[in-house]
Design an enzyme around this catalytic site. Structure first.
Site, PDB file in Angstrom:
ATOM      1  N   ASN A 126       2.307   3.707  -2.549  1.00  0.00           N
ATOM      2  CA  ASN A 126       0.860   3.756  -2.751  1.00  0.00           C
ATOM      3  C   ASN A 126       0.563   4.423  -4.097  1.00  0.00           C
ATOM      4  OD1 ASN A 126      -1.887   4.268  -2.661  1.00  0.00           O
ATOM      5  ND2 ASN A 126      -1.876   5.344  -0.729  1.00  0.00           N
ATOM      6  N   ASP A 172      -1.692   0.113  -5.020  1.00  0.00           N
ATOM      7  CA  ASP A 172      -1.197   0.342  -3.666  1.00  0.00           C
ATOM      8  C   ASP A 172      -0.811  -1.005  -3.048  1.00  0.00           C
ATOM      9  OD1 ASP A 172      -0.794   1.023  -1.053  1.00  0.00           O
ATOM     10  OD2 ASP A 172      -2.841   1.704  -0.669  1.00  0.00           O
ATOM     11  N   GLU A 193      -3.965   0.006 -13.169  1.00  0.00           N
ATOM     12  CA  GLU A 193      -3.991   1.168 -12.288  1.00  0.00           C
ATOM     13  C   GLU A 193      -2.827   2.072 -12.645  1.00  0.00           C
ATOM     14  OE1 GLU A 193      -4.829   0.823  -8.079  1.00  0.00           O
ATOM     15  OE2 GLU A 193      -3.894   2.766  -7.675  1.00  0.00           O
ATOM     16  N   HIS A 202      -2.298   5.087 -11.163  1.00  0.00           N
ATOM     17  CA  HIS A 202      -2.566   6.120 -10.150  1.00  0.00           C
ATOM     18  C   HIS A 202      -1.558   7.274 -10.157  1.00  0.00           C
ATOM     19  CE1 HIS A 202      -4.612   6.477  -5.955  1.00  0.00           C
ATOM     20  NE2 HIS A 202      -4.902   7.475  -6.753  1.00  0.00           N
ATOM     21  N   GLU A 235      -8.392   3.380 -10.037  1.00  0.00           N
ATOM     22  CA  GLU A 235      -7.658   4.636  -9.915  1.00  0.00           C
ATOM     23  C   GLU A 235      -6.751   4.939 -11.106  1.00  0.00           C
ATOM     24  OE1 GLU A 235      -7.665   5.347  -5.209  1.00  0.00           O
ATOM     25  OE2 GLU A 235      -6.023   4.106  -5.909  1.00  0.00           O
ATOM     26  N   GLU A 267     -15.025   0.761  -2.360  1.00  0.00           N
ATOM     27  CA  GLU A 267     -14.176   0.743  -1.163  1.00  0.00           C
ATOM     28  C   GLU A 267     -14.849   1.625  -0.124  1.00  0.00           C
ATOM     29  OE1 GLU A 267     -10.013   1.724  -1.997  1.00  0.00           O
ATOM     30  OE2 GLU A 267     -10.141   0.635  -3.882  1.00  0.00           O
ATOM     31  N   TYR A 268     -14.827   1.185   1.125  1.00  0.00           N
ATOM     32  CA  TYR A 268     -15.295   2.054   2.204  1.00  0.00           C
ATOM     33  C   TYR A 268     -14.738   1.519   3.515  1.00  0.00           C
ATOM     34  CZ  TYR A 268     -18.911  -1.232   3.911  1.00  0.00           C
ATOM     35  OH  TYR A 268     -19.571  -2.310   4.446  1.00  0.00           O
ATOM     36  N   HIS A 324     -12.047   2.357   5.834  1.00  0.00           N
ATOM     37  CA  HIS A 324     -10.619   2.058   5.711  1.00  0.00           C
ATOM     38  C   HIS A 324     -10.064   1.510   7.032  1.00  0.00           C
ATOM     39  CE1 HIS A 324      -6.352   3.448   4.847  1.00  0.00           C
ATOM     40  NE2 HIS A 324      -6.690   2.813   3.745  1.00  0.00           N
ATOM     41  N   PHE A 338       0.884   2.646   5.340  1.00  0.00           N
ATOM     42  CA  PHE A 338      -0.358   2.623   4.556  1.00  0.00           C
ATOM     43  C   PHE A 338      -0.629   1.224   4.005  1.00  0.00           C
ATOM     44  CE2 PHE A 338      -3.685   5.016   2.634  1.00  0.00           C
ATOM     45  CZ  PHE A 338      -3.668   6.216   3.329  1.00  0.00           C
TER      46      PHE A 338
END
Ligand code: GAL
Ligand code: MG
Length: 968
Positions: free
Chosen positions: A91, A189, A408, A410, A451, A523-524, A526, A587
């Protein structure tokens, strides 16, 4: 050593973006017969490192298949096709130690080989090879000659191979390095894969040809006209010459002309170099009579471009499908054609359980069909540009798209965004995406990536995009995370697009008079395991608070991969199951859908919160709200059904006035005659069905539904209305194989805590903490009677056996998973019927879509990849377990307030012990749980935990139910 670039090792250098790569352009179709697909079988040989690739591997005639050279499919990921190099899931963390741009000692490198034919008819033309997508970076060799090098695994690369090909037989080698300096900015991710995962083809282009077309198809909502600009760039393979012209016209998809065509000279001379802008022709139409494009009504047109030589013969032609629409951010709103829209969105990755990143058009379409059937109309292409075919589908079928650049970082969140070595890559990735995708009406917003902290590289990219395409807003989440929602990150984001904010936080933002940008969550909610609690609460706040417009759920589907185990059985695998370390386990499985497109129960809730029309009761009337921005409700027909005690007693068609978009109207409550007296529970259900078959569902498909309560609501205790025939002298106790016994434990959900990642959960305190608390208190293993104070009474009469329980939860055990009882009965009771919420599984904070009615169903199988609590039906008045063979029934009647009930074939302990749904064994017995209180599911695996109203307070919990048995 790999020829030409072996010594230079560009893959180690983040500033090295490409060699001899042609400039990016929009996805133009090829003329007839001028494109040859190179998809299909190639031969692949793997090496442990790019330095180990011998020159001979890319040279000479195409090898014969043998132990070293194996046939693989292109498009494809070799990580799913050959042994020796497996997918790797991480991730945030990188799969290997850094720091950037350091690469691991083993960096699998694949040499793809095949031969191809250049047709006779192509002589005199330029020949180009197109590599649709290669993870991570690639180099191309044709007929032993180095042709070019390219980076960005999610965008195509093209190379001119005219000088190295010959008519007839040729051979090509593509060397793909699995990791590169660019991997550090492709740290999304998802699985780390490798290979040529998109189409490869060769194409013949005219010596002088249309190099690119950039179209702005604006719509003026006041004048109701289209405002079109088409900028055609001509490229001269030889010295630019006079006499070339470009003809541009607009037509409907059916071929009907719209407006008059344009015919313009191609600027050819450099006589005035100072003012020369390129071999570009700009055709524009200030007012075309056209229908606008929107996701609700995706009307497309075609722009046809012809290039004519000095002799007025057409030497090249191309076309683009376009849609006229205007996107603006104004007055704290995202507007399409002057109208605010609701963003009913979802995040989507390219993924297929067998093909990995190599998704087909059918795969994409299957995603879109299922999305639309659940009222999803907006997509963020998390976290990289998709195959252009995906945007074609979105244009045609009607989806709003946030197109995201493949950036990304991250793992090195706060450094690379300010790192000069990566500056060019940032700009290149964003700019190439915009150049490729700008003609798609579905793309309404550009995203700078995901990210990657917030740094100068972001502002540089945002600046480029805003100048190159002023017609679309730009968004980037981290800009406001780092600098604040109210006034932060303005250089990089026109929209406040947080991830996983709480409802309170978005409301607070929107209510602040200083907030001047719309808030649309990137994003919301999950969807990891049994999740998506409070979706309806989010949407209540969104629809009642100006400034909020919706968001993109995380995420559409699991990224699990089908893997055959040593036992020969295939299962959907998550991180670590390929021997990949370090990894982030399950994940990768956080979808509303399984990787196989099996919908999870929460998708029903999504369909409900995203429904285009809502119904509520206001006094004696029904208030009907059309939530669409452009369409009336004529494509739907509404049917009502009157339920008494959960069963339909009357039904009819609802007559509707015209209800304009974004308005509501009231209609009289349908009259249903008799049958509604007394203390029966009454409700009215309104279902909106498709009038006609749509591309995404058959006629009659239920698009939206609401249930309004009409009174007669239950009060405790529930009167016994249904006469129960007690089985001939058989006491209910004889049918129970265990219990009822006190039950405070549920198999922890992914939101309660990561049972497979205790290090994350316990040491780093990431994700939900409820599981850790419960385990510390021993809720998972101690006798519940030792944890709480519990009294119960049992009473037999001719109706059955009534149990009354009083449970006192001490303060330090507040916020338990459940308070209830559990019992088991023989497995022959394998069907259930209930009066409660359904038909699908529902939880206290995820039940708005579940209607209160009498339902009947088979016993659910665990719908979650990682076994965990499932199957609850809230607000049950009664429940029957049915033995279909004998007709015998075991019945539970709530004798207090309605109770939550579940019927499964697993004890909570069975579910908790299993690490994969395929390891789960069904018990012979049926396990029944009856809860007076059950904790919501929340979204704490990534986001807010269960909200206060859905937690179980300490104190007294009282409940009663009657068990009885009957025959037939
Ligand atoms: C976000 C991220 C996604 C995914 C998700 C968790 O932080 O943008 O890519 O990692 O969290 O599943
Ligand atoms: Mg990430």
């Amino acid at each position: 050593m790999i020829p030409v670039i072996g010594e230079l090792r560009p893959w180690l250098d983040p500033t090295q973006l490409e060699m001899h790569r042609l400039p990016m352009r929009s996805s133009l179709p090829a003329g007839d017969g001028l494109r040859r697909s190179l998809d299909g079988n190639w031969l692949l040989r793997l090496f442990d490192h790019p330095d180990l690739v011998p020159a001979g591997a890319v040279r000479g005639a195409t090898p014969e298949p043998n132990r070293q050279w194996q046939a693989v499919a292109v498009p494809g990921n070799w990580t799913l096709q050959v042994d020796g190099d497996a997918p790797h899931y991480t991730n945030v963390q990188m799969p290997f130690p850094g720091p950037p741009p350091v690469l691991p000692e083993r960096n699998p490198t694949g040499v793809y080989r095949r031969s191809f034919t250049v047709p006779h008819g192509w002589s005199g033309r330029r020949v180009v090879v197109h590599v649709g997508g290669a993870e991570s970076v690639h180099a191309v060799y044709v007929n032993d000659r180095f042709v070019g090098y390219g980076t960005d695994s999610r965008l195509p690369s093209e190379y001119d191979i005219t000088d190295v090909v010959q008519t007839g037989a040729n051979h090509i080698a593509v060397v793909v390095m699995r990791y590169s300096a660019h991997s550090y900015i492709e740290d999304q991710d998802q699985w780390w894969m490798a290979g040529l995962h998109r189409h490869v083809f060769i194409e013949a282009r005219a010596e002088v040809d249309v190099a690119d077309v950039a179209i702005v198809a604006d719509y003026d909502p006041a004048a109701r006209t289209g405002v079109l600009t088409a900028l055609t760039t001509v490229s001269f393979g030889t010295a630019p010459a006079p006499g070339y012209t470009v003809r541009t016209r607009v037509e409907t998809l059916g071929g009907r002309r719209v407006g008059v065509g344009a015919h313009q000279q191609v600027p050819h001379e450099h006589a005035a170099p100072y003012v020369f802008q390129g071999h570009r022709v700009v055709a524009s139409w200030p007012a075309l009579r056209v229908e606008p494009w929107s996701a609700e009504s995706p009307t497309l047109y075609r722009v046809v471009i012809e290039l004519l030589g000095p002799d007025d013969q057409v030497i090249d032609h191309t076309d683009q499908r376009i849609g006229f629409r205007r996107v603006e951010v104004r007055d704290r709103q995202l507007l399409v054609n002057d109208q605010p829209i609701w963003v009913f969105g979802v995040n989507r990755h390219d993924h297929h359980p067998d093909r990995g990143k190599a998704v087909t058009v059918d795969d994409m379409r299957a995603d879109l069909v299922a999305m639309r059937a659940h009222n999803i109309t907006a997509i963020r292409t998390s976290h990289y540009p998709n195959d252009p075919a995906f945007l074609d589908l979105c244009d045609e079928l009607g989806f709003y798209v946030v197109a995201e650049a493949n950036i990304e970082s991250h793992g090195y969140n706060d450094s690379l965004c300010n790192d000069a070595r990566y500056r060019a890559a940032w700009l290149d990735r964003g700019a190439r995406m915009v150049t490729r995708d700008r003609n798609h009406p579905s793309v309404i917003i550009w995203s700078l990536g995901n990210e990657s902290g917030y740094g100068v590289n972001h502002d540089a990219l945002a600046g480029w995009i805003r100048k190159a395409d002023p017609t679309r807003p730009v968004q980037y989440e981290d800009a406001t995370r780092v600098e604040g929602w109210l006034d932060g990150g303005r250089a990089a984001t026109d929209i406040v697009c947080p991830m996983y904010p709480s409802i309170a936080a978005i409301a607070e933002y929107a209510l602040n008079p200083l907030a001047d940008r719309p808030l649309i969550m990137c994003e919301y909610s999950h969807a990891m395991g049994n999740s998506n609690g409070s979706l309806a609460d989010y949407w209540h706040t969104i629809t009642t608070t100006p400034g909020l417009q919706g968001g993109f759920l995380w995420e559409w589907k699991d990224h699990t991969l089908r893997r055959r185990g040593p036992d020969g059985v295939s299962r959907l695998a998550y991180g670590g199951q390929f021997g990949d370390t370090p990894h982030d386990c399950n994940f990768v499985a956080d979808g509303m859908m399984s990787a196989d497109l099996e919908p999870r129960p929460a998708l029903r809730e999504v369909a409900w919160v995203y429904r285009p029309v809502t119904v509520t009761a206001v006094g004696d009337e029904l208030q009907i709200e059309n939530r669409q921005s452009f369409l009336g409700l004529g494509w739907l027909r509404a049917r009502w059904e009157h339920l008494v005690d959960g069963s339909p007693v009357a039904s009819g068609r609802l007559d509707l006035p015209d209800i304009a978009p974004r308005t509501s109207a009231r209609v009289p409550m349908p009259s249903f005659g008799a049958g509604c007296e007394g203390d029966s529970e009454r409700s009215l259900v309104v279902r909106w069905e498709l009038q006609r078959r749509a591309w995404w569902a058959p006629a009659g498909h239920v698009v939206a539904w609401d249930e309004v309560t009409l009174g007669g609501e239950r009060s405790a205790p529930v009167p016994v209305r249904v006469p129960v025939r007690v089985s001939g002298g058989e006491p209910i106790g004889m049918l129970l194989t265990s219990g009822p016994e006190l039950n405070l434990w549920r198999a922890a959900t992914d939101n309660d805590g990561f049972k497979l990642m205790p290090d994350l959960a316990v040491r780093l305190r990431i994700g939900g903490q409820a599981l850790r608390r419960w385990q510390e208190a021993g809720v998972d293993r101690l006798d519940p009677a030792d944890l709480v104070h519990h009294r119960s009474q049992v009473h037999d009469d001719e109706h059955g056996t009534t149990y009354r329980h009083v449970v006192e939860v001490p303060e330090d055990l507040a916020d338990l998973a459940r308070v209830g009882v559990m019992f088991t009965v023989s497995g022959r009771f394998d069907r259930m019927r209930w009066f409660g919420r359904g038909p699908h599984e529902n939880y206290p904070d995820r039940r708005s879509s579940a209607m209160l009615a009498v339902w009947e169903a088979d016993i659910d199988a665990c719908p979650y990849l990682i076994p965990q609590e499932f199957g609850l039906r809230t607000d049950c008045r009664w429940l029957e377990l049915i033995d279909r063979v004998s007709g015998q029934r075991v019945r539970v009647d709530a004798q207090s307030d309605a109770l939550h009930m579940s019927v499964t074939r697993h004890l909570p302990a069975d579910l908790f012990a299993a690490a994969h749904v395929d390891d789960l064994r069904s018990r012979d017995d049926v396990v029944v749980c009856i809860d007076v209180a059950h904790r919501g599911v929340g979204t704490a695996s990534c986001g807010p935990d269960v909200l206060e109203p859905y937690r179980i307070p300490a104190g007294r919990h009282e409940f009663a139910y009657r068990l009885s048995a009957s025959r037939g």
